[in-house]
Design a protein around this motif. Structure first.
Motif, PDB file in Angstrom:
ATOM      1  N   ARG A 285       0.764  -1.331  -0.121  1.00  0.00           N
ATOM      2  CA  ARG A 285       0.167  -0.396  -0.177  1.00  0.00           C
ATOM      3  C   ARG A 285       1.029   1.367   0.049  1.00  0.00           C
ATOM      4  O   ARG A 285       1.006   1.730  -0.706  1.00  0.00           O
TER       5      ARG A 285
ATOM      6  N   THR B 275      -3.696  -5.363  -9.412  1.00  0.00           N
ATOM      7  CA  THR B 275      -5.267  -5.999 -10.376  1.00  0.00           C
ATOM      8  C   THR B 275      -4.660  -7.365 -10.245  1.00  0.00           C
ATOM      9  O   THR B 275      -5.776  -8.216 -10.299  1.00  0.00           O
TER      10      THR B 275
ATOM     11  N   ARG C 199      -5.385  -8.667  -7.173  1.00  0.00           N
ATOM     12  CA  ARG C 199      -6.672  -9.060  -6.903  1.00  0.00           C
ATOM     13  C   ARG C 199      -7.378  -9.541  -7.267  1.00  0.00           C
ATOM     14  O   ARG C 199      -8.087 -10.548  -6.740  1.00  0.00           O
TER      15      ARG C 199
ATOM     16  N   ALA D 211      -7.631  -9.445  -1.660  1.00  0.00           N
ATOM     17  CA  ALA D 211      -9.082  -8.325  -1.786  1.00  0.00           C
ATOM     18  C   ALA D 211      -9.180  -7.886  -0.654  1.00  0.00           C
ATOM     19  O   ALA D 211      -9.371  -6.168  -0.421  1.00  0.00           O
ATOM     20  N   ARG D 212      -9.612  -9.034  -0.192  1.00  0.00           N
ATOM     21  CA  ARG D 212      -9.767  -7.990   1.720  1.00  0.00           C
ATOM     22  C   ARG D 212      -9.431  -7.670   1.818  1.00  0.00           C
ATOM     23  O   ARG D 212      -9.671  -6.608   3.230  1.00  0.00           O
TER      24      ARG D 212
ATOM     25  N   TRP E 176      -6.061  -5.869   1.049  1.00  0.00           N
ATOM     26  CA  TRP E 176      -5.932  -5.063   0.294  1.00  0.00           C
ATOM     27  C   TRP E 176      -6.695  -3.510   1.059  1.00  0.00           C
ATOM     28  O   TRP E 176      -6.889  -2.325   1.196  1.00  0.00           O
ATOM     29  N   ASP E 177      -8.999  -4.242   0.721  1.00  0.00           N
ATOM     30  CA  ASP E 177      -9.483  -3.155   1.353  1.00  0.00           C
ATOM     31  C   ASP E 177      -9.575  -2.486   2.304  1.00  0.00           C
ATOM     32  O   ASP E 177     -10.008  -1.615   2.834  1.00  0.00           O
ATOM     33  N   GLU E 178      -8.747  -2.553   3.430  1.00  0.00           N
ATOM     34  CA  GLU E 178      -8.857  -2.643   4.874  1.00  0.00           C
ATOM     35  C   GLU E 178      -8.340  -1.633   4.863  1.00  0.00           C
ATOM     36  O   GLU E 178      -7.534  -0.541   5.850  1.00  0.00           O
ATOM     37  N   HIS E 179      -7.567  -1.109   3.629  1.00  0.00           N
ATOM     38  CA  HIS E 179      -6.428  -0.065   4.004  1.00  0.00           C
ATOM     39  C   HIS E 179      -5.078   0.307   4.724  1.00  0.00           C
ATOM     40  O   HIS E 179      -4.949   1.350   5.282  1.00  0.00           O
TER      41      HIS E 179
END
Length: 289
Positions: free
Chosen positions: A182, A199, A202, A209-210, A212-215
């Protein structure tokens, strides 16, 4: 392709290096200055016959992959690396942040760390070069190609990449991979290779993906790891990270964790080396980053 100029350039640069410059023992008395052809071939991962033909102005035009290996083996600067490509009628790789040429300073430092596991990776976690102890500790990356050379990709797409870690450490290590990526993605916002890598991950891993979405964001400069080695058992490691000035490459150094028996186990691993480890080491995954 200018075969005569290529042969002269390779020979003269080879003669300017000593075994100690590249982390090799001095060996027996040498009849000629510099490294021997077989030593350069070994460092570059090619046959002695192939390298000899290059110095004799013979053979086909080397590929860009071969030239990259020669540039690392002969400790070329970026200018010398570019000259090598031009002599073979290849466009020199760009010197942007994603440049994968390991400079002579890092290569020299890696050679000096002959009793310590160390490797050089890109800021995306692609393994560029390893020393012997790193290969013995976590496996040899020399034959890996494409996405398989990237730590994070193998961690999230190949379950065997986690086999040398205790299962209870998997979540923490996976999160560290994603948080560091990140930070790299933000620093290199808009870079095509970063976008392509994210990409790809993901689409290949629901777990990635999960996460990554938590940032979560954290530059990975130091970490502790526990390695389940097939010959010497559990090793407690401290991983320290040294960055190049533009943060494009990282020297990862694996040290024994104080207060544990890691130093003794690493000493044993250094001694027994490939003699007993070769069958298992070849199959081991290297999921570090």
């Amino acid at each position: 392709m200018d075969r005569a100029e290529l042969a002269d350039f390779l020979r003269r640069r080879r003669e300017q290096l000593t075994p100690s410059d590249v982390g090799l023992p001095p060996g027996i008395r040498r009849r000629t200055p510099g490294l021997r052809r077989d030593e350069v071939a070994m460092l570059a991962g090619m046959s002695t016959d192939y390298y000899t033909r290059l110095e004799q102005s013979r053979g086909p035009r080397p590929s860009m992959q071969v030239l990259a290996s020669l540039a690392r083996a002969l400790r070329f600067s970026s200018d010398e690396r570019d000259h090598l490509y031009h002599l073979c009628d290849h466009a020199a790789p760009g010197r942007e942040l994603s440049d994968k040429h390991v400079g002579p300073g890092l290569m020299h430092l890696l050679a000096k760390l002959d009793d310590t596991a160390a490797t050089v990776v890109t800021d995306l976690g692609e393994v560029l070069v390893q020393n012997r102890m790193h290969s013995l500790l976590v496996g040899d990356h020399g034959e890996r190609r494409g996405w398989e050379r990237y730590y994070a990709y193998r961690w999230f797409t190949d379950v065997s990449a986690r086999a040398i870690f205790p299962e209870e450490d998997w979540d923490r290590l996976g999160r560290r991979h994603v948080a560091d990526l990140r930070a790299t993605a933000a620093r290199r916002a808009g870079d095509a290779d970063v976008a392509e890598f994210i990409t790809k991950l993901r689409s290949s891993s629901a777990e990635f993906a999960r996460l990554w979405d938590e940032h979560e964001v954290a530059v990975r400069l130091s970490d502790t790891k526990r390695i389940l080695h097939p010959r010497v058992g559990l090793i407690n490691i401290v991983c320290e990270t040294l960055l190049t000035p533009n943060a494009a490459q990282r020297l990862l150094v694996y040290l024994p964790r104080p207060g544990t028996d890691a130093a003794e186990k690493l000493d044993l691993l250094r001694v027994i080396g490939n003699q007993t480890l070769a069958p298992d080491v070849d199959a081991m995954a290297d999921p570090f980053g």
